[in-house]
Scaffold this motif. Sequence first.
Motif, PDB file in Angstrom:
ATOM      1  N   ALA A   1      -0.243   6.413  14.683  1.00  0.00           N
ATOM      2  CA  ALA A   1       0.340   6.100  13.374  1.00  0.00           C
ATOM      3  C   ALA A   1       1.289   4.913  13.446  1.00  0.00           C
ATOM      4  N   LYS A   2       2.064   4.849  14.507  1.00  0.00           N
ATOM      5  CA  LYS A   2       3.000   3.730  14.665  1.00  0.00           C
ATOM      6  C   LYS A   2       2.247   2.409  14.842  1.00  0.00           C
ATOM      7  N   LYS A   3       1.177   2.439  15.632  1.00  0.00           N
ATOM      8  CA  LYS A   3       0.406   1.216  15.866  1.00  0.00           C
ATOM      9  C   LYS A   3      -0.259   0.724  14.586  1.00  0.00           C
ATOM     10  N   ARG A   4      -0.737   1.649  13.785  1.00  0.00           N
ATOM     11  CA  ARG A   4      -1.481   1.284  12.570  1.00  0.00           C
ATOM     12  C   ARG A   4      -0.604   1.220  11.321  1.00  0.00           C
ATOM     13  N   GLU A   5       0.663   1.637  11.446  1.00  0.00           N
ATOM     14  CA  GLU A   5       1.537   1.778  10.275  1.00  0.00           C
ATOM     15  C   GLU A   5       0.886   2.710   9.251  1.00  0.00           C
ATOM     16  N   MET A   6       0.484   3.855   9.722  1.00  0.00           N
ATOM     17  CA  MET A   6      -0.205   4.848   8.903  1.00  0.00           C
ATOM     18  C   MET A   6       0.789   5.899   8.421  1.00  0.00           C
ATOM     19  N   GLY A   7       0.727   6.260   7.143  1.00  0.00           N
ATOM     20  CA  GLY A   7       1.587   7.295   6.607  1.00  0.00           C
ATOM     21  C   GLY A   7       1.023   8.675   6.900  1.00  0.00           C
TER      22      GLY A   7
ATOM     23  N   MET B   1       0.850  -1.198   0.000  1.00  0.00           N
ATOM     24  CA  MET B   1       0.000   0.000   0.000  1.00  0.00           C
ATOM     25  C   MET B   1       0.883   1.243   0.000  1.00  0.00           C
ATOM     26  N   GLN B   2       0.668   2.146  -0.943  1.00  0.00           N
ATOM     27  CA  GLN B   2       1.371   3.422  -0.938  1.00  0.00           C
ATOM     28  C   GLN B   2       0.548   4.476  -1.665  1.00  0.00           C
ATOM     29  N   LEU B   3       0.791   5.725  -1.293  1.00  0.00           N
ATOM     30  CA  LEU B   3       0.158   6.866  -1.926  1.00  0.00           C
ATOM     31  C   LEU B   3       1.211   7.535  -2.790  1.00  0.00           C
ATOM     32  N   GLU B   4       0.892   7.751  -4.056  1.00  0.00           N
ATOM     33  CA  GLU B   4       1.898   8.250  -4.990  1.00  0.00           C
ATOM     34  C   GLU B   4       1.352   9.392  -5.838  1.00  0.00           C
ATOM     35  N   ALA B   5       2.103  10.479  -5.892  1.00  0.00           N
ATOM     36  CA  ALA B   5       1.795  11.603  -6.775  1.00  0.00           C
ATOM     37  C   ALA B   5       2.825  11.611  -7.896  1.00  0.00           C
ATOM     38  N   ARG B   6       2.348  11.623  -9.135  1.00  0.00           N
ATOM     39  CA  ARG B   6       3.244  11.569 -10.286  1.00  0.00           C
ATOM     40  C   ARG B   6       3.117  12.828 -11.135  1.00  0.00           C
ATOM     41  N   ASP B   7       4.187  13.612 -11.158  1.00  0.00           N
ATOM     42  CA  ASP B   7       4.281  14.786 -12.033  1.00  0.00           C
ATOM     43  C   ASP B   7       3.057  15.690 -11.935  1.00  0.00           C
ATOM     44  N   ILE B   8       2.674  16.022 -10.707  1.00  0.00           N
ATOM     45  CA  ILE B   8       1.474  16.824 -10.484  1.00  0.00           C
ATOM     46  C   ILE B   8       1.730  18.293 -10.814  1.00  0.00           C
ATOM     47  N   GLY B   9       0.827  18.864 -11.598  1.00  0.00           N
ATOM     48  CA  GLY B   9       0.868  20.291 -11.899  1.00  0.00           C
ATOM     49  C   GLY B   9      -0.517  20.882 -11.751  1.00  0.00           C
ATOM     50  N   PHE B  10      -0.582  22.149 -11.332  1.00  0.00           N
ATOM     51  CA  PHE B  10      -1.899  22.770 -11.116  1.00  0.00           C
ATOM     52  C   PHE B  10      -1.827  24.271 -11.377  1.00  0.00           C
ATOM     53  N   ARG B  11      -2.892  24.775 -12.009  1.00  0.00           N
ATOM     54  CA  ARG B  11      -3.092  26.207 -12.171  1.00  0.00           C
ATOM     55  C   ARG B  11      -4.593  26.460 -12.254  1.00  0.00           C
TER      56      ARG B  11
ATOM     57  N   LYS C   1       4.696   5.848   2.006  1.00  0.00           N
ATOM     58  CA  LYS C   1       4.444   4.465   2.370  1.00  0.00           C
ATOM     59  C   LYS C   1       3.937   4.377   3.809  1.00  0.00           C
ATOM     60  N   PRO C   2       3.309   3.261   4.172  1.00  0.00           N
ATOM     61  CA  PRO C   2       2.822   3.099   5.541  1.00  0.00           C
ATOM     62  C   PRO C   2       3.945   3.288   6.561  1.00  0.00           C
ATOM     63  N   GLY C   3       3.653   4.029   7.604  1.00  0.00           N
ATOM     64  CA  GLY C   3       4.630   4.248   8.653  1.00  0.00           C
ATOM     65  C   GLY C   3       5.556   5.419   8.421  1.00  0.00           C
ATOM     66  N   GLU C   4       5.548   5.997   7.220  1.00  0.00           N
ATOM     67  CA  GLU C   4       6.417   7.133   6.933  1.00  0.00           C
ATOM     68  C   GLU C   4       5.768   8.446   7.358  1.00  0.00           C
ATOM     69  N   VAL C   5       6.606   9.393   7.757  1.00  0.00           N
ATOM     70  CA  VAL C   5       6.154  10.750   8.041  1.00  0.00           C
ATOM     71  C   VAL C   5       6.979  11.682   7.160  1.00  0.00           C
ATOM     72  N   VAL C   6       6.313  12.333   6.214  1.00  0.00           N
ATOM     73  CA  VAL C   6       6.976  13.191   5.235  1.00  0.00           C
ATOM     74  C   VAL C   6       6.498  14.625   5.398  1.00  0.00           C
ATOM     75  N   GLY C   7       7.429  15.559   5.409  1.00  0.00           N
ATOM     76  CA  GLY C   7       7.088  16.961   5.539  1.00  0.00           C
ATOM     77  C   GLY C   7       7.008  17.665   4.196  1.00  0.00           C
TER      78      GLY C   7
ATOM     79  N   ASP D   1     -10.336   2.602   8.491  1.00  0.00           N
ATOM     80  CA  ASP D   1      -9.772   2.344   7.168  1.00  0.00           C
ATOM     81  C   ASP D   1      -8.743   3.376   6.733  1.00  0.00           C
ATOM     82  N   THR D   2      -8.512   4.395   7.543  1.00  0.00           N
ATOM     83  CA  THR D   2      -7.559   5.433   7.172  1.00  0.00           C
ATOM     84  C   THR D   2      -6.146   4.864   7.141  1.00  0.00           C
ATOM     85  N   ARG D   3      -5.468   5.051   6.021  1.00  0.00           N
ATOM     86  CA  ARG D   3      -4.090   4.572   5.873  1.00  0.00           C
ATOM     87  C   ARG D   3      -3.104   5.710   5.711  1.00  0.00           C
TER      88      ARG D   3
END
Length: 207
Positions: A170-176, A1-11, A27-33, A141-143
């Motif tokens: 987040a650690k218990k659930r391995e939630m990103g 399971m992973q959440l992925e953004a590919r070449d996102i552009g917006f205007r 990915k599950p368990g990651e914390v990204v700023g 169901d939140t991942r």
Amino acid sequence: MQLEARDIGFRYGDGPWLFQGVNLTLKPGEVVGIKGPSGQGKTTFCRILAGFETPIEGEVLLNGASLPLNGYHLVQMVLQHPEKAINPKWKMHKILNEGYQPDKALLELLGIEQEWLARWPNELSGGELQRFCVARALGPDTRFLIADEMTTMLDAITQAQIWQALIEIAKKREMGIIVVTHETRLMQRLCQRVLDFNDFSGDKNKK
């Protein structure tokens, strides 16, 4: 399971690009700023990740498939201003149970008192309302959780309490988790890596 953004552009319309070429994998368990000055589109990008906005360029994938746009979402978002995410005509117990019924252990961990459930939103402080918003986002169901300046308006003690509870969950659930904040120390303490929106400025990516 992973959440992925590919070449996102917006205007907006035919206006200048707010950002282009944004790539992110969570990915599950990651914390990204996510950092960058105000007005560079961080919130818009988060809304795209959560399925609230459609990108002009690129795509968002959840476990390799297109992001679903209806039903209870595996990707949840908590906003900076909790009063904007809450129906003022509903009491707190109805707001909390709108998507699912959280257990008492979760409410206790987030510091939500039982007596608050019978109150109206205007009878609670900003910190108390934000605890409800976090609880509501943490369905079974939140991942992936997106925290967009989630605790900026709160006092230091409330900030620490909410983040401590959220990281424990987040650690218990391995939630990103995606953390959007201007607070460098908070980002350094929580995040394993950071996406700098200065790298995707529309001014730097004109076609």
